[in-house]
Design a protein around this motif. Structure first.
Motif, PDB file in Angstrom:
ATOM      1  N   LEU A   1       0.832  -1.211   0.000  1.00 38.20           N
ATOM      2  CA  LEU A   1       0.000   0.000   0.000  1.00 38.20           C
ATOM      3  C   LEU A   1       0.865   1.260   0.000  1.00 38.20           C
ATOM      4  O   LEU A   1       0.551   2.248  -0.674  1.00 38.20           O
ATOM      5  N   ILE A   2       1.965   1.233   0.733  1.00 40.28           N
ATOM      6  CA  ILE A   2       2.860   2.391   0.739  1.00 40.28           C
ATOM      7  C   ILE A   2       3.490   2.563  -0.636  1.00 40.28           C
ATOM      8  O   ILE A   2       3.689   3.685  -1.107  1.00 40.28           O
ATOM      9  N   SER A   3       3.783   1.444  -1.293  1.00 40.28           N
ATOM     10  CA  SER A   3       4.312   1.516  -2.662  1.00 40.28           C
ATOM     11  C   SER A   3       3.295   2.149  -3.597  1.00 40.28           C
ATOM     12  O   SER A   3       3.641   2.995  -4.435  1.00 40.28           O
ATOM     13  N   GLN A   4       2.033   1.750  -3.470  1.00 43.22           N
ATOM     14  CA  GLN A   4       0.975   2.356  -4.282  1.00 43.22           C
ATOM     15  C   GLN A   4       0.820   3.836  -3.956  1.00 43.22           C
ATOM     16  O   GLN A   4       0.629   4.671  -4.846  1.00 43.22           O
ATOM     17  N   LEU A   5       0.927   4.170  -2.675  1.00 45.57           N
ATOM     18  CA  LEU A   5       0.830   5.562  -2.244  1.00 45.57           C
ATOM     19  C   LEU A   5       1.935   6.413  -2.865  1.00 45.57           C
ATOM     20  O   LEU A   5       1.710   7.553  -3.272  1.00 45.57           O
ATOM     21  N   SER A   6       3.142   5.836  -2.950  1.00 50.98           N
ATOM     22  CA  SER A   6       4.277   6.603  -3.482  1.00 50.98           C
ATOM     23  C   SER A   6       4.116   6.926  -4.960  1.00 50.98           C
ATOM     24  O   SER A   6       4.803   7.808  -5.473  1.00 50.98           O
ATOM     25  N   GLN A   7       3.228   6.227  -5.657  1.00 52.87           N
ATOM     26  CA  GLN A   7       2.959   6.581  -7.047  1.00 52.87           C
ATOM     27  C   GLN A   7       2.143   7.868  -7.137  1.00 52.87           C
ATOM     28  O   GLN A   7       2.203   8.565  -8.153  1.00 52.87           O
ATOM     29  N   GLU A   8       1.410   8.179  -6.080  1.00 55.14           N
ATOM     30  CA  GLU A   8       0.571   9.375  -6.082  1.00 55.14           C
ATOM     31  C   GLU A   8       1.288  10.582  -5.500  1.00 55.14           C
ATOM     32  O   GLU A   8       1.038  11.712  -5.917  1.00 55.14           O
ATOM     33  N   ILE A   9       2.191  10.358  -4.531  1.00 55.01           N
ATOM     34  CA  ILE A   9       2.863  11.480  -3.874  1.00 55.01           C
ATOM     35  C   ILE A   9       4.135  10.961  -3.213  1.00 55.01           C
ATOM     36  O   ILE A   9       4.207   9.796  -2.801  1.00 55.01           O
ATOM     37  N   GLY A  10       5.154  11.808  -3.143  1.00 61.32           N
ATOM     38  CA  GLY A  10       6.378  11.415  -2.469  1.00 61.32           C
ATOM     39  C   GLY A  10       6.145  11.218  -0.981  1.00 61.32           C
ATOM     40  O   GLY A  10       5.500  12.052  -0.333  1.00 61.32           O
ATOM     41  N   VAL A  11       6.647  10.106  -0.410  1.00 62.56           N
ATOM     42  CA  VAL A  11       6.404   9.789   0.996  1.00 62.56           C
ATOM     43  C   VAL A  11       7.721   9.501   1.719  1.00 62.56           C
ATOM     44  O   VAL A  11       8.731   9.161   1.104  1.00 62.56           O
ATOM     45  N   ARG A  12       7.670   9.639   3.029  1.00 58.73           N
ATOM     46  CA  ARG A  12       8.780   9.262   3.901  1.00 58.73           C
ATOM     47  C   ARG A  12       8.197   8.434   5.040  1.00 58.73           C
ATOM     48  O   ARG A  12       7.176   8.807   5.630  1.00 58.73           O
ATOM     49  N   THR A  13       8.832   7.315   5.334  1.00 57.56           N
ATOM     50  CA  THR A  13       8.319   6.427   6.377  1.00 57.56           C
ATOM     51  C   THR A  13       9.285   6.396   7.561  1.00 57.56           C
ATOM     52  O   THR A  13      10.502   6.487   7.395  1.00 57.56           O
ATOM     53  N   VAL A  14       8.721   6.261   8.759  1.00 56.47           N
ATOM     54  CA  VAL A  14       9.507   6.195   9.999  1.00 56.47           C
ATOM     55  C   VAL A  14       8.964   5.054  10.842  1.00 56.47           C
ATOM     56  O   VAL A  14       7.754   4.976  11.092  1.00 56.47           O
TER      57      VAL A  14
END
Length: 658
Positions: free
Chosen positions: A205-218
């Motif tokens: 899901l985070i991979s899919q999210l990164s297609q829509e907007i740049g993300v950073r995970t902690v």
């Protein structure tokens, strides 16, 4: 004997679970986001006997997914940038094709229009050529209209896609928060076995999210917190923070995004966003659509205003002065959402050459003052600024403020309120042809020149002096005037006010009506009002040269020649380019950016594929490898069964003794 049973049992269970894990891998070989799992086992501590330690079998330590966090982060970052570039490239390629298209672009229509103008210059009274010119003018205006319409539709589509992306982001955020909660419940302590399949689902899901907007995970305990922009939280533990997308209060043509914090909307500045489809659509919208619309508008208004100005200096077949040939919007306005204030910009047709292909941001300051920012280069005009006309502005707007060929007005804005004005954005869409009657095409000049009679002999001029056809330069032209030559003095006598422009380019001199000392020099220009002409040859005393109304001059083509000359005149971009040259620069700029994005998109896509392949080589399911594992674990299972069977036979043998 019990020890042999225990060893066989542990081996049997180990092989059984290994087969289950292998089967799970095979079953999920095509599941998106699945990472293969491996079973970790170790030997149990042996029991000491006098002669040494005897093993007690095998123990299962963990079922672990094969996942490289560094590769995972690298994949997310690269995927976000790849999505941005792909989106940007796919969109700009559409307008690049339209701008350069022979069937849809402006350049061929512009060439065709001026070719029709040249045809009328060759046959000024031909009804057919005049009809053809009007038809080609309609085609040219239609090309501008169509391009502007498609660009506007592209802007609307980009805004709609941004809204759709925000909806997807909110959905992904909620699902990630749910998975965080499920993972936390399944893995209460950090040392508990990890729920591998839930982790895979969350990472996917985070991979899919990164297609829509740049993300950073902690990492946050058993949870994975997700941040966007400059650290705005999207998911923290099991809580998702909703984003919003809505049309901007200062620019109703732009969708802006933000997040909701305690019920309050907080806008995220676009410059803080990185990667994803959202950024791709925003970059395309901001860097291409508005600038291209403005540049198209700049070319269209320069062409239309120049053509109108020259056309009104000519005379039509009815003997009447020419009218405006093209029409276009000269006023742009935008209001605030409350409906209490607005800003307006009116194009000053006397200063069209000062126009800049830019939008303007108008902000209300305290004390009834304003700040105007030219967005194309960030130039700010405010209290104390020197305006382009040389005046110093006090920041107030009791009267329209002239900047870049536009008269700005603002009313009713609250302090701090900002609106974006786009004076050139709608020009191309509004371009239209006003004239439908071919007889109203003003091909002729309203003034003609002539010579003679000689003021002394009353016959034709005696010398070889000749007067040029002349050219109307402005609306204040004279309709009559005469110069009479005195060879002894080498000067003219004038019956009307006349300007004398020396051939060396030095300052002109005005000679009033009745003056007898107007110099004669070949190469000099004489001007009655706004009508220029020259005299050459060797005139004699008493020879006269005059201008008069061009009554009945239906075959005259001088104004049409002046209109045709506009095609190659360098009237655009500070006198460096023609209309076609300016359009070509626009096409080249968009084409170069398209090529740049194509190369970058391909390069980043190749890098993404390389990272994915490396990731899959470690984490992906290899059917051949799993098949081998299945055979190996099956053999282990059979061997463990044999150990137990052997133990049974030994036990039976012992019982038989007794």
């Amino acid at each position: 004997m019990a020890n042999i049973y225990s060893i066989g049992k542990s081996a049997l269970l180990s092989a059984n679970y290994a087969i289950s894990v292998t089967g799970h891998n095979i079953a999920n070989a095509s599941t998106p986001g699945y990472n293969r799992q491996v079973i970790l086992q170790s030997g149990k501590n042996g029991q000491q006997f006098g002669f040494g330690f005897v093993g007690s079998g095998v123990q299962l330590d963990d079922i672990r997914r094969v996942y490289d966090e560094f590769l995972g982060k690298q994949f997310l970052d690269t995927q976000s940038e790849s999505s941005r570039l792909d989106t940007y490239y796919n969109q700009i390629a559409k307008i690049n094709n339209k701008l350069a298209d022979d069937t849809a672009g402006v350049s061929p229509a512009l060439q065709q229009f001026f070719s029709a103008v040249q045809e009328i210059a060759s046959t000024p009274t031909s009804a057919a050529t005049r009809e053809a010119m009007l038809s080609d003018a309609d085609i040219l205006a239609g090309r501008y209209n169509n391009l502007a319409k498609q660009l506007t539709e592209q802007r609307d589509l980009a805004n709609a896609q941004i809204i759709h992306s925000v909806e997807l982001i909110n959905t992904y955020g909620q699902e990630i928060a749910k998975l965080n909660d499920q993972i936390a419940r399944a893995q209460i302590a950090i040392t508990d076995p990890a729920p591998n399949d839930l982790l895979d689902q969350r990472d996917y899901l985070i991979s899919q999210l990164s297609q829509e907007i740049g993300v950073r995970t902690v990492v946050n305990g058993n949870s994975l917190d997700v941040y966007i922009g400059n650290g705005q939280p999207l998911v923290i533990n099991n809580q998702a923070f909703a984003m919003y997308a809505e049309y901007s209060a200062k620019d109703p043509q732009q969708v802006e995004i933000g997040y909701i914090n305690n019920g309050m909307k907080v806008q995220i500045p676009e410059k803080l966003l990185t990667g994803g489809n959202i950024k791709g659509y925003m970059d395309y919208r901001n860097e291409q659509i508005d600038p291209v619309l403005n540049q198209l508008g700049l070319i269209a208004i320069n062409l239309a205003a120049d053509f109108n100005k020259q056309h009104k200096l000519g005379m039509d077949l009815n003997g009447e002065m020419g009218e405006d040939f093209f029409s276009f919007n000269t006023v742009a306005s935008v209001g605030n959402q409350a409906g209490t204030g607005s800003v307006k910009g009116t194009i000053d047709l006397d200063h069209v050459k000062d126009l800049v292909a830019s939008n303007y941001e108008i902000q209300a300051l305290a004390g009834g003052k304003y700040k105007i920012t030219r967005q194309s280069d960030g130039t700010v005009f405010q209290d104390g600024s020197t305006l382009p006309d040389g005046t110093v502005w006090n920041g107030q707007m009791p009267v329209p403020v002239p900047i870049d060929g536009i008269k700005f007005e603002a009313t009713g804005l609250n302090v701090g309120e900002t609106l974006v004005l786009k004076p050139l954005n709608e020009i191309a869409a509004s371009l239209d042809v006003l004239i439908s009657d071919p007889n109203k095409i003003a091909a002729a000049s309203p003034v003609r020149t002539g010579s003679g009679p000689n003021a002394i002999s009353g016959t034709d001029n005696l010398g070889t002096g000749k007067i040029s056809l002349g050219e109307v330069k402005g609306p204040g032209f004279a309709t009559s005037g005469t110069l009479t030559f005195d060879k002894t003095a080498g000067t003219f006598t004038t019956d009307s006010n006349v300007w004398y422009y020396p051939p060396d380019g030095s300052a002109p001199t005005l000679y009033m009506a009745g003056a007898t000392n107007v110099p004669y020099q070949e190469g000099a220009t004489y001007n009655f009002g706004d009508f220029d002409f020259s005299i050459t040859g060797d005139p004699e005393t008493g020879d006269t040269f005059f201008i008069e109304p061009n009554t009945g001059g239906t075959g005259d083509n001088r104004n049409m020649l002046a209109l045709a000359a506009l095609q190659d005149a360098k009237t655009m971009l500070n006198g460096t380019a023609s209309y076609q040259g300016a359009y070509s620069q626009l096409v080249n700029r968009v084409g170069a950016k398209t090529r740049e994005l194509e190369v970058m998109s391909t390069s980043t896509g190749n890098l993404l594929n390389s990272i994915y392949e490396e990731q899959q080589s470690q984490s992906g399911v290899n059917g051949d490898e799993e098949a081998i594992n299945l055979m190996r674990y099956q053999q282990n299972y059979n061997a463990a069964s044999k150990v137990i069977q052997t133990a049974n036979e030994m036990f039976d043998a012992i019982l038989a003794i007794f």
